[in-house]
Design a protein around this motif. Sequence first.
Motif, PDB file in Angstrom:
ATOM      1  N   ALA A   1       8.797   3.328  -7.291  1.00 44.37           N
ATOM      2  CA  ALA A   1       8.237   4.499  -8.072  1.00 44.37           C
ATOM      3  C   ALA A   1       6.529   4.427  -8.079  1.00 44.37           C
ATOM      4  O   ALA A   1       5.921   5.518  -7.936  1.00 44.37           O
ATOM      5  CB  ALA A   1       8.546   4.158  -9.631  1.00 44.37           C
ATOM      6  N   GLU A   2       6.026   3.196  -7.941  1.00 45.71           N
ATOM      7  CA  GLU A   2       4.330   3.170  -8.276  1.00 45.71           C
ATOM      8  C   GLU A   2       3.778   3.454  -6.570  1.00 45.71           C
ATOM      9  O   GLU A   2       3.046   4.265  -6.562  1.00 45.71           O
ATOM     10  CB  GLU A   2       4.171   1.579  -8.380  1.00 45.71           C
ATOM     11  CG  GLU A   2       2.528   1.276  -8.283  1.00 45.71           C
ATOM     12  CD  GLU A   2       2.079   1.863  -9.813  1.00 45.71           C
ATOM     13  OE1 GLU A   2       0.722   2.036  -9.755  1.00 45.71           O
ATOM     14  OE2 GLU A   2       2.776   2.041 -10.607  1.00 45.71           O
ATOM     15  N   LEU A   3       4.585   3.018  -5.606  1.00 46.55           N
ATOM     16  CA  LEU A   3       4.271   3.578  -4.331  1.00 46.55           C
ATOM     17  C   LEU A   3       4.194   5.077  -3.983  1.00 46.55           C
ATOM     18  O   LEU A   3       3.348   5.610  -3.053  1.00 46.55           O
ATOM     19  CB  LEU A   3       4.720   2.937  -3.283  1.00 46.55           C
ATOM     20  CG  LEU A   3       4.862   1.299  -3.052  1.00 46.55           C
ATOM     21  CD1 LEU A   3       5.766   0.882  -2.001  1.00 46.55           C
ATOM     22  CD2 LEU A   3       3.374   1.262  -2.368  1.00 46.55           C
ATOM     23  N   LEU A   4       5.062   5.845  -4.722  1.00 52.30           N
ATOM     24  CA  LEU A   4       5.294   7.243  -4.523  1.00 52.30           C
ATOM     25  C   LEU A   4       4.636   7.921  -5.593  1.00 52.30           C
ATOM     26  O   LEU A   4       4.613   9.013  -5.489  1.00 52.30           O
ATOM     27  CB  LEU A   4       6.743   7.550  -4.497  1.00 52.30           C
ATOM     28  CG  LEU A   4       7.641   6.991  -3.315  1.00 52.30           C
ATOM     29  CD1 LEU A   4       9.178   6.824  -3.510  1.00 52.30           C
ATOM     30  CD2 LEU A   4       7.134   7.378  -2.032  1.00 52.30           C
ATOM     31  N   THR A   5       3.761   7.008  -6.331  1.00 55.35           N
ATOM     32  CA  THR A   5       2.926   7.984  -7.445  1.00 55.35           C
ATOM     33  C   THR A   5       1.564   8.145  -7.018  1.00 55.35           C
ATOM     34  O   THR A   5       1.109   7.027  -6.709  1.00 55.35           O
ATOM     35  CB  THR A   5       3.273   7.208  -8.893  1.00 55.35           C
ATOM     36  OG1 THR A   5       4.562   7.022  -9.231  1.00 55.35           O
ATOM     37  CG2 THR A   5       2.184   7.923  -9.880  1.00 55.35           C
ATOM     38  N   PRO A   6       1.154   9.389  -7.140  1.00 54.44           N
ATOM     39  CA  PRO A   6      -0.256   9.319  -6.447  1.00 54.44           C
ATOM     40  C   PRO A   6      -1.210   8.619  -7.186  1.00 54.44           C
ATOM     41  O   PRO A   6      -0.999   8.701  -8.354  1.00 54.44           O
ATOM     42  CB  PRO A   6      -0.468  10.883  -6.245  1.00 54.44           C
ATOM     43  CG  PRO A   6       0.812  11.439  -6.337  1.00 54.44           C
ATOM     44  CD  PRO A   6       1.710  10.685  -6.989  1.00 54.44           C
ATOM     45  N   PRO A   7      -2.213   8.055  -6.796  1.00 52.04           N
ATOM     46  CA  PRO A   7      -3.263   7.314  -7.541  1.00 52.04           C
ATOM     47  C   PRO A   7      -3.581   7.680  -8.771  1.00 52.04           C
ATOM     48  O   PRO A   7      -3.949   7.226  -9.737  1.00 52.04           O
ATOM     49  CB  PRO A   7      -4.288   6.855  -6.333  1.00 52.04           C
ATOM     50  CG  PRO A   7      -3.834   7.208  -5.024  1.00 52.04           C
ATOM     51  CD  PRO A   7      -2.353   8.108  -5.263  1.00 52.04           C
ATOM     52  N   ARG A   8      -4.150   9.236  -8.648  1.00 44.27           N
ATOM     53  CA  ARG A   8      -4.557   9.856  -9.984  1.00 44.27           C
ATOM     54  C   ARG A   8      -3.624   9.958 -11.117  1.00 44.27           C
ATOM     55  O   ARG A   8      -3.633   9.735 -12.308  1.00 44.27           O
ATOM     56  CB  ARG A   8      -5.051  11.156  -9.723  1.00 44.27           C
ATOM     57  CG  ARG A   8      -6.251  11.367  -8.889  1.00 44.27           C
ATOM     58  CD  ARG A   8      -6.727  12.564  -8.539  1.00 44.27           C
ATOM     59  NE  ARG A   8      -5.977  13.018  -7.252  1.00 44.27           N
ATOM     60  CZ  ARG A   8      -6.285  14.023  -6.447  1.00 44.27           C
ATOM     61  NH1 ARG A   8      -7.021  15.141  -6.973  1.00 44.27           N
ATOM     62  NH2 ARG A   8      -5.722  14.213  -5.366  1.00 44.27           N
ATOM     63  N   LYS A   9      -2.267  10.066 -10.894  1.00 43.52           N
ATOM     64  CA  LYS A   9      -1.085  10.141 -11.638  1.00 43.52           C
ATOM     65  C   LYS A   9      -0.848   8.496 -12.280  1.00 43.52           C
ATOM     66  O   LYS A   9      -0.648   8.450 -13.318  1.00 43.52           O
ATOM     67  CB  LYS A   9       0.100  10.520 -11.095  1.00 43.52           C
ATOM     68  CG  LYS A   9       0.139  12.065 -10.588  1.00 43.52           C
ATOM     69  CD  LYS A   9       0.352  13.038 -11.551  1.00 43.52           C
ATOM     70  CE  LYS A   9       0.504  14.409 -11.201  1.00 43.52           C
ATOM     71  NZ  LYS A   9       0.572  15.378 -12.420  1.00 43.52           N
ATOM     72  N   ARG A  10      -1.142   7.622 -11.261  1.00 39.53           N
ATOM     73  CA  ARG A  10      -1.103   6.198 -11.711  1.00 39.53           C
ATOM     74  C   ARG A  10      -1.920   5.960 -13.016  1.00 39.53           C
ATOM     75  O   ARG A  10      -1.661   5.326 -13.911  1.00 39.53           O
ATOM     76  CB  ARG A  10      -1.220   5.289 -10.552  1.00 39.53           C
ATOM     77  CG  ARG A  10      -0.119   4.948 -10.022  1.00 39.53           C
ATOM     78  CD  ARG A  10      -0.071   3.980  -8.798  1.00 39.53           C
ATOM     79  NE  ARG A  10       0.144   4.570  -7.551  1.00 39.53           N
ATOM     80  CZ  ARG A  10      -0.422   4.215  -6.409  1.00 39.53           C
ATOM     81  NH1 ARG A  10      -1.428   3.207  -6.325  1.00 39.53           N
ATOM     82  NH2 ARG A  10      -0.320   4.893  -5.479  1.00 39.53           N
ATOM     83  N   ALA A  11      -3.282   6.458 -12.877  1.00 38.76           N
ATOM     84  CA  ALA A  11      -4.268   6.312 -13.721  1.00 38.76           C
ATOM     85  C   ALA A  11      -4.183   6.982 -15.080  1.00 38.76           C
ATOM     86  O   ALA A  11      -4.266   6.373 -15.911  1.00 38.76           O
ATOM     87  CB  ALA A  11      -5.703   6.634 -13.232  1.00 38.76           C
TER      88      ALA A  11
ATOM     89  N   ILE B   1       0.817  -1.291  -0.079  1.00 36.52           N
ATOM     90  CA  ILE B   1       0.068   0.009   0.016  1.00 36.52           C
ATOM     91  C   ILE B   1       0.815   1.396  -0.121  1.00 36.52           C
ATOM     92  O   ILE B   1       2.070   1.504   0.632  1.00 36.52           O
ATOM     93  CB  ILE B   1      -0.905  -0.181   1.194  1.00 36.52           C
ATOM     94  CG1 ILE B   1      -1.940   1.376   1.071  1.00 36.52           C
ATOM     95  CG2 ILE B   1      -0.146   0.177   2.734  1.00 36.52           C
ATOM     96  CD1 ILE B   1      -3.140   1.206   2.083  1.00 36.52           C
ATOM     97  N   SER B   2       0.581   2.371  -0.740  1.00 34.49           N
ATOM     98  CA  SER B   2       1.321   3.450  -0.890  1.00 34.49           C
ATOM     99  C   SER B   2       0.981   4.326   0.323  1.00 34.49           C
ATOM    100  O   SER B   2      -0.370   4.698   0.557  1.00 34.49           O
ATOM    101  CB  SER B   2       1.095   4.231  -2.145  1.00 34.49           C
ATOM    102  OG  SER B   2       1.331   5.311  -2.170  1.00 34.49           O
TER     103      SER B   2
END
Length: 119
Positions: free
Chosen positions: A104-114, A11-12
């Motif tokens: 990198a994924e954990l530190l990327t906010p969910p909106r940016k990941r999408a 979990i991020s």
Amino acid sequence: MGTAKTATPAISPLAGEPIKRADAERLAGVLKAFADPARLRLLSLIQSSPEGEASVSDLTAPLGLSQPTVSHHLRILTEAGLLEREKRGVWAYRLVPSAISAIAELLTPPRKRATKKAR
């Protein structure tokens, strides 16, 4: 092959829900391994080497550090799960791409990941 002793949490801290203490401690340990200029250079030198791997003797001169110091930094990166090593007369170190991607994924906010996945 050496195995990682530190696993990144699933979990991020940016997921919008509180991160558990144990997960925060594991992630902090991995980030501490990153938070050193010599270790960042080691990761860069190993990644950019022609074979994508290097031994301690390949890394001492470019870093300008002694063999014991380079070995110490490599051990920390290996224990954090960022490098793996294989014995071939000397230890050969290479990056663990999945560990780097997970951080990198954990530190990327969910909106940016999408947004990144939609491209």
